[in-house]
Write an enzyme that holds these catalytic residues in place. Structure first.
Site, PDB file in Angstrom:
ATOM      1  N   GLY A 516      11.146   6.435  66.419  1.00  0.00           N
ATOM      2  CA  GLY A 516      11.258   5.766  67.705  1.00  0.00           C
ATOM      3  C   GLY A 516       9.910   5.243  68.172  1.00  0.00           C
ATOM      4  CB  SER A 518       9.900  -1.124  67.991  1.00  0.00           C
ATOM      5  OG  SER A 518       9.035  -1.366  66.905  1.00  0.00           O
ATOM      6  CD  GLU A 633       6.723   2.421  59.602  1.00  0.00           C
ATOM      7  OE1 GLU A 633       7.835   1.890  59.713  1.00  0.00           O
ATOM      8  OE2 GLU A 633       6.008   2.729  60.581  1.00  0.00           O
ATOM      9  CG  ASN A 758       3.552  -9.491  56.445  1.00  0.00           C
ATOM     10  OD1 ASN A 758       3.763  -8.294  56.647  1.00  0.00           O
ATOM     11  ND2 ASN A 758       3.932 -10.089  55.334  1.00  0.00           N
TER      12      ASN A 758
END
Length: 774
Positions: A516, A518, A633, A758
């Site tokens: 959790g 964003s 991540e 990106n």
């Protein structure tokens, strides 16, 4: 020699080279020698040899130091940073190693000590024309004549051009290749020098009936071919290292200019367009580092000439192209001054032009790589599992790579459900639960975790083999955020009670986790999140919303960020929590993606009460934990496993469409294979940091960027190669291979947006790695 002593020795050598270049060699000296014969300082070369540099790769029995390629790399890169014109690689590697690999020990004993001492300058002449590496010098003919040979032909691109005492000539009889020792004053030998872009020279040799006695045959037949090929590979790996040093220096000059040059009242490095250009150049440099590292390891350890050649051609291809790109764009980043000869950055382009072309350019080496590499296999079952499984306490890292790969492959092929292979969507827990439980029982569910916490404790190299085999067999990624992200965070930041409460249950598949982070107005900009956690007695009360939560429909637990101090600035006042999703006050809304899957969710928290022991790390210090988790991540999202499936399936599409042998397709396909291989090399460097207990820094963002964009190029080439089938949904048959082209195409969007888009990753690198101004 143990690693500690080797490291100390290499550091001392690096210090020595740095001190020498500061005192004796700089760009002013390079400029003074440009266009001047012989193009380098012979006296300074003798001094370099006196420091042992010319004999680094010459065995001690022949008067050299008998050291390794890591030592020569340090010297080569140190001299390359100051564009020293002395022919280190040409003489101390290319010529010296051709002699070392020869079979004429009497000739080696007579000549190598003088070469190592800098008393004799030797050049290898192997090219009849602009042939790529691997050519066999058919145009230079050696005819038997009495006790020796008469040699005629032309040799091109020979380095150095002046001051050479002898040549090693590659020639052929009617049947066999030869390597011949030819003194420079031999009758019938004429030379002509050619000026190169960086002001140094190469030469063309004309041999017209040059007589060579039998005693001067360094090697013949297969031995001559092998000696030549190996010497060229060894030289090319070190040329790649020189290109790497040059591009690093050019980029450093450009970054300094971006930080200091002011226009419109701001440093030009604050302009996002220039920042992103600089980041793209930096990423090419980072990819080159891994390719060169692999080539150096291959020179030292590869017993198979093909494997050595593959690693070298990959390094030369990447470094040649990256050096030309970085030096060219660094000039452009300077504006008009960059084009002026007085600006140092342009001199690195001149050297890159020379080194990238010498011994085969990037295109030559991509073609060579494609010839040498096995075509990617069709995805079929290998030899049936025939060996017993190793016990759970096996030291997997102690197994040789081949044995480890065989055991992993055999297990996957024997036990993974065939109906779940190559899913082009996120797998649901209901589908993968049984497989996850089997992997948990076997002790393989957390390959990168330390053994003391229930993992396999794999080194990065072994971990890459593990994930390569997962991808080869099409094993779906189960809901695994607890393993890939939360577990490493708890191991580092969690209390002992939290480790006891959660780590075992993650390993045992009792908890399924989601992330959790964003929020509707805080995606990549996590520091602006609004979800709050307010202390109330022994609890925190959470209110707010999270969105784009992957796998939330299957999860029963969440790790999350919430603001615990509303008055603090941005990253301050944020804390990291874990919570049970069955806690009252939580609602979920599924979100359907372009491919029709409910992959994401939005969660709403209304007065959700959780105990204070659910806080991970210090209160209001969640940003520190978050950065570590984002590093894990991004490392996962940059894993090389993500590009293996599209490569395999692209090969199937191309074969079915009859374009596998097409030159245009092979060019694109080989570049993508090299992009994937270079990603794997870079990934190992960052994975090693994690294995040693560290946290990937902001540099790891580039793995996520490169992986996602490589996936994008792969998916686009798949759609293009499939023709009209590239617009058809669902699984299609391509010569008995099932491919979901659009599933892969849709899947790539997550690769470029997850963990921050990106473009955001480029911003992070620009600010936190390249230190460009805001």
């Amino acid at each position: 020699m143990d690693d500690l002593h080797t490291s100390d020795e290499l550091r001392l050598l690096a210090d020595s080279v740095a001190a020498f270049t500061r005192q004796e060699s700089n760009l002013a000296r390079m400029r003074a020698w440009r266009g001047q014969r012989p193009g380098y300082d012979r006296e300074l070369w003798r001094r370099m040899a006196g420091m042992g540099w010319a004999g680094i790769l010459v065995p001690e029995k022949f008067g050299g130091a008998g050291l390794g390629f890591a030592h020569m790399r340090i010297v080569a890169q140190g001299l390359a940073r100051v564009l020293a014109p002395e022919p280190l690689i040409a003489t101390a590697v290319l010529a010296a190693r051709a002699m070392v690999h020869g079979t004429n020990e009497a000739l080696q004993q007579a000549q190598l000590p003088a070469l190592a001492a800098g008393e004799r300058m030797v050049a290898l002449a192997w090219q009849d024309g602009p042939e790529p590496p691997g050519s066999d010098a058919r145009a230079t003919v050696a005819l038997a004549d009495g006790e020796g040979f008469v040699v005629s032909g032309t040799k091109r691109y020979v380095v150095p051009a002046d001051g050479v005492d002898a040549y090693i000539i590659a020639a052929r009889t009617r049947e066999d290749p030869l390597l011949l020792w030819v003194p420079a004053d031999s009758a019938g030998l004429r030379t002509e020098a050619q000026l190169r872009s960086d002001g140094t020279y190469c030469q063309t040799l004309d041999l017209d009936g040059v007589r060579v006695p039998a005693a001067h045959v360094l090697a013949s037949g297969d031995a001559a071919q092998a000696a030549l090929a190996r010497a060229i590979d060894e030289a090319n790996a070190l040329v790649a290292a020189e290109l790497l040093a040059g591009m690093e220096r050019a980029l450093a000059i450009a970054l300094d200019y971006l930080q200091t040059r002011v226009q419109f009242g701001r440093a030009i490095g604050s302009f996002q367009a220039l920042q992103h250009r600089a980041v793209d150049l930096w990423m090419q440099k980072e990819l080159a580092i891994g390719a060169v590292d692999d080539a150096m390891r291959a020179l030292e350890t590869a017993h198979d000439a093909r494997q050595r050649a593959l690693a070298v051609s990959r390094a030369k291809s990447r470094c040649a192209d990256a050096a030309l790109l970085i030096t060219r764009e660094s000039i452009k980043l300077h504006g008009a001054i960059g084009y002026a000869d007085e600006c140092d950055v342009g001199q690195y382009l001149q050297r890159a032009l020379v080194l990238s072309a010498w011994l085969g350019n990037g295109a030559n080496h991509r073609r060579r790589y494609a010839r040498l590499a096995d075509a990617l296999p069709r995805i079929t079952r290998s030899t049936p599992h025939a060996t017993p499984e190793s016990p759970p306490d096996t030291d997997w890292n102690a197994l040789c790579d081949e044995a480890f790969r065989h055991e992993v492959r055999s297990f996957f092929e024997a036990y993974y459900p065939s109906e779940l292979r190559y899913l082009q969507r996120r797998a649901r827990w209901s589908e993968t639960r049984d497989w996850a439980l089997l992997m948990s029982k076997k002790g393989w569910i957390a390959p990168a975790w330390p053994r003391e916490h229930g993992g396999m404790g794999l080194t990065p190299a072994k971990f890459i083999i593990f994930v390569e085999e997962q991808e080869r067999w099409g094993i779906a990624r189960a809901p695994d955020m607890g393993i890939l992200m939360l577990g490493p965070v708890l191991i580092r930041f969690g209390t002992e009670a939290q480790k006891r409460a959660y780590l075992f249950k993650i390993i045992a598949c009792e908890h399924v986790w989601c992330q959790g982070y964003s929020e509707p107005n805080a995606g990549s900009d996590l520091a602006s999140l609004k979800t709050s956690a307010v202390a109330d007695g022994d609890d925190y009360v959470i209110n707010g919303s999270k969105i784009w939560t992957s796998g939330a429909l299957d999860a029963d637990h969440m790790f999350m960020l919430a603001r615990t101090d509303a008055s603090a600035k941005r990253q301050e006042g944020i804390s990291f929590f874990v919570l049970d999703l069955k806690t009252p006050g939580i609602r979920m809304r599924p979100i359907r993606n372009l491919s029709g899957q409910e992959e994401f969710c939005q969660e709403f928290f209304d007065d959700v009460r959780i105990p204070k022991e659910n806080l991970v790390g210090e209160l209001n210090k969640g940003w520190t934990v978050a950065k570590a988790l984002l590093g894990f991540e991004r490392l996962n999202n940059g894993s090389p496993r993500r590009v293996q499936y599209p490569l395999l399936k692209l090969a199937s599409i191309a074969r079915a469409r009859g374009v596998w042998e097409d030159a245009e397709f092979q060019s694109k396909y080989t570049q993508l294979r090299l992009d994937a291989a270079d990603l794997a090399s870079a990934y190992q460097r960052f994975a090693e940091v994690v294995r040693q207990g560290g946290t990937p820094g902001p540099e790891s963002s580039f793995l996520k960027v490169w992986s996602g964009e490589t996936l994008q190029r792969l998916a686009q080439l798949s759609v293009e190669t499939a023709g009209e089938d590239g617009a058809i949904r669902g699984v299609l048959d391509f010569d008995d291979d099932a491919v979901d082209i659009l599933g892969s195409f849709y899947h790539l969007f997550g690769a470029t947006t997850a963990s921050g888009t990106n473009d955001i990753q480029r911003n992070i690198i620009a600010k936190r790695v390249l230190a460009l101004p805001s």
